[in-house]
Design an enzyme around this catalytic site. Structure first.
Site, PDB file in Angstrom:
ATOM      1  CB  ILE A   1     104.216 138.174  45.449  1.00 28.39           C
ATOM      2  CG1 ILE A   1     104.232 139.308  44.413  1.00 28.39           C
ATOM      3  CG2 ILE A   1     104.811 136.876  44.907  1.00 28.39           C
ATOM      4  CD1 ILE A   1     103.595 139.003  43.103  1.00 28.39           C
TER       5      ILE A   1
ATOM      6  CE1 TYR B   1      87.592 123.131  44.324  1.00 30.99           C
ATOM      7  CE2 TYR B   1      89.920 123.415  43.847  1.00 30.99           C
ATOM      8  CZ  TYR B   1      88.627 123.268  43.417  1.00 30.99           C
ATOM      9  OH  TYR B   1      88.346 123.256  42.083  1.00 30.99           O
TER      10      TYR B   1
ATOM     11  NE  ARG C   1      96.132 131.257  47.813  1.00 24.99           N
ATOM     12  CZ  ARG C   1      95.645 131.361  46.567  1.00 24.99           C
ATOM     13  NH1 ARG C   1      94.946 132.428  46.228  1.00 24.99           N
ATOM     14  NH2 ARG C   1      95.865 130.422  45.677  1.00 24.99           N
TER      15      ARG C   1
ATOM     16  CG  ASN D   1      78.568 124.930  48.036  1.00 26.39           C
ATOM     17  OD1 ASN D   1      77.348 124.916  48.042  1.00 26.39           O
ATOM     18  ND2 ASN D   1      79.276 125.992  48.358  1.00 26.39           N
TER      19      ASN D   1
ATOM     20  CB  THR E   1      90.596 120.768  40.940  1.00 19.99           C
ATOM     21  OG1 THR E   1      91.662 121.694  41.155  1.00 19.99           O
ATOM     22  CG2 THR E   1      90.431 119.952  42.213  1.00 19.99           C
TER      23      THR E   1
ATOM     24  CG  PHE F   1      80.827 123.671  34.906  1.00 19.68           C
ATOM     25  CD1 PHE F   1      82.123 123.741  34.434  1.00 19.68           C
ATOM     26  CD2 PHE F   1      79.844 123.205  34.050  1.00 19.68           C
ATOM     27  CE1 PHE F   1      82.440 123.356  33.143  1.00 19.68           C
ATOM     28  CE2 PHE F   1      80.144 122.822  32.760  1.00 19.68           C
ATOM     29  CZ  PHE F   1      81.444 122.890  32.300  1.00 19.68           C
TER      30      PHE F   1
END
Ligand code: UFG
Length: 327
Positions: free
Chosen positions: A205, A141, A280, A92, A117, A73
């Site tokens: 938002i 990511y 974002r 990582n 993911t 995890f």
């Protein structure tokens, strides 16, 4: 079974450890506690504090116990942060993951459950997204997770390492004892709940000009206990069938950011102050899972699918942990 859980002090890891322990497995958690919490480790699991960059540490842990399987995890997992600061994501999620797998192989451990993911799909060409959809991540990511899935395939072909990659959509909610406590918090549901609890003034938002019905991003929220059950089933499948595979895990229903705000207002009976903000970076507009494959092959049957149920469990956990795990 004896199971090593890397990252078992984190949010999703801690709930999986709880479920493993409740089913009678022997669990050793490896965690550096950088984002996880000692209190999040089930008292019947053994905690080894250390970092996956420390190969000597890993060798010691694997020498002390003959594990049947490993669940992984540990990850840097924030979409926005991965765009602004990709280095720790590659370190990582790739280098440290390689160390873990290499040490497993050194010790003859051949079953691996990997936290993957939905972010590896990027902007989907169509929804819901099934396992065969084009994988074109919109952020570092997602790229690291996609690369690692490829690495696991190579390790299967070369060394017979059997892995199950579980591609989470948006994990949310809590078990009775274990929940979400990040510092800083960046995830939508806990942020809105912090506003409801009076710990934060408003929720920003991030973008209201997406090509979605109300202009805000749509996500598929999945209860963390349903995710934990998928891990248990994945482990059984690995042990029984000894086959590598990948599964998308979601409820198959998307909610916009504004719909989540409304659902929190309804659950908490409090008004939530919102403020529109720019998009974002790295956010796809819509991520909704097709999870038929997990239902058919793993016999996964998520039972906590309503957004209300997910938010209620997170709200109850927050109420019992006003200062997170420190409270
Ligand atoms: N959002 C806001 N305001 C906030 C926080 C989030 O508008 O204060 C929006 C985001 O822009 C996004 C949605 O709410 O559109 C959900 O954001 P989260 O940060 O809660 O979750 P993400 O979808 O960015 O990412 C999560 C996990 C990832 C995983 C992904 C898969 O953090 O690890 O789900 O769908 F890859």
């Amino acid at each position: 079974m004896k199971i090593l859980v890397a990252g078992g002090a984190g949010y999703i890891g801690s709930v999986c450890v709880e479920q493993l322990v409740e089913r009678g497995h022997d669990v050793v958690v490896v965690d550096n506690l950088s984002r996880g919490h000692r209190q999040a480790v089930h008292p019947d699991a053994w905690l080894e504090i250390g970092d996956l960059s420390d190969v000597a540490f890993l060798q010691r842990v694997f020498s002390a116990t003959k594990f049947d399987a490993v669940m992984h995890f540990c990850a840097a997992s924030l979409v926005g942060e991965s765009v602004s600061d990709p280095l720790p994501y590659y370190g990582n999620n790739l280098t440290n993951g390689f160390n873990l797998v290499r040490t497993m192989l050194d010790h003859g451990v051949k079953h691996f459950v990997f936290s993957s993911t939905a972010a590896l799909f990027g902007e989907p060409r169509s929804v819901p997204i099934d396992e065969s959809a084009i994988k074109d991540p919109t952020n570092p990511y997602g790229r690291t997770k996609l690369f690692f899935e490829g690495f696991l395939n190579d390790c299967d072909a070369a060394y017979g390492l059997k892995s199950i990659c579980l591609r989470y959509f948006n994990a949310a909610g809590a078990s009775e004892k274990f929940g979400e406590d990040h510092d800083p918090e960046t995830h939508l549901i806990p942020i809105i709940l912090q506003v409801a609890a009076g710990q934060r003034e408003k929720v920003m938002i991030f973008g209201d000009d997406y090509a979605t019905p109300d202009g805000t991003c749509v996500r598929d929220y999945i209860h963390v206990l349903d995710l934990a059950e998928a891990h248990i089933l994945a482990l059984d499948y690995l042990r029984g069938e000894n086959i590598s595979d990948q599964f998308n895990l979601g409820n198959g229903k998307g909610y916009s950011v504004l719909e989540v705000v409304a659902a929190v207002e309804s659950v908490t009976d409090r008004e939530i102050l919102i403020q529109m903000a720019p998009r974002r970076r790295g956010d796809p507009a819509v991520l909704v899972a097709a999870s038929e494959k997990a239902r058919e092959i793993l016999s996964w049957n998520p039972t906590r699918g309503s957004l209300k149920q997910i938010i209620t469990s997170a709200w109850q956990w927050m109420d019992n942990h006003r200062a997170g795990y420190q409270g």
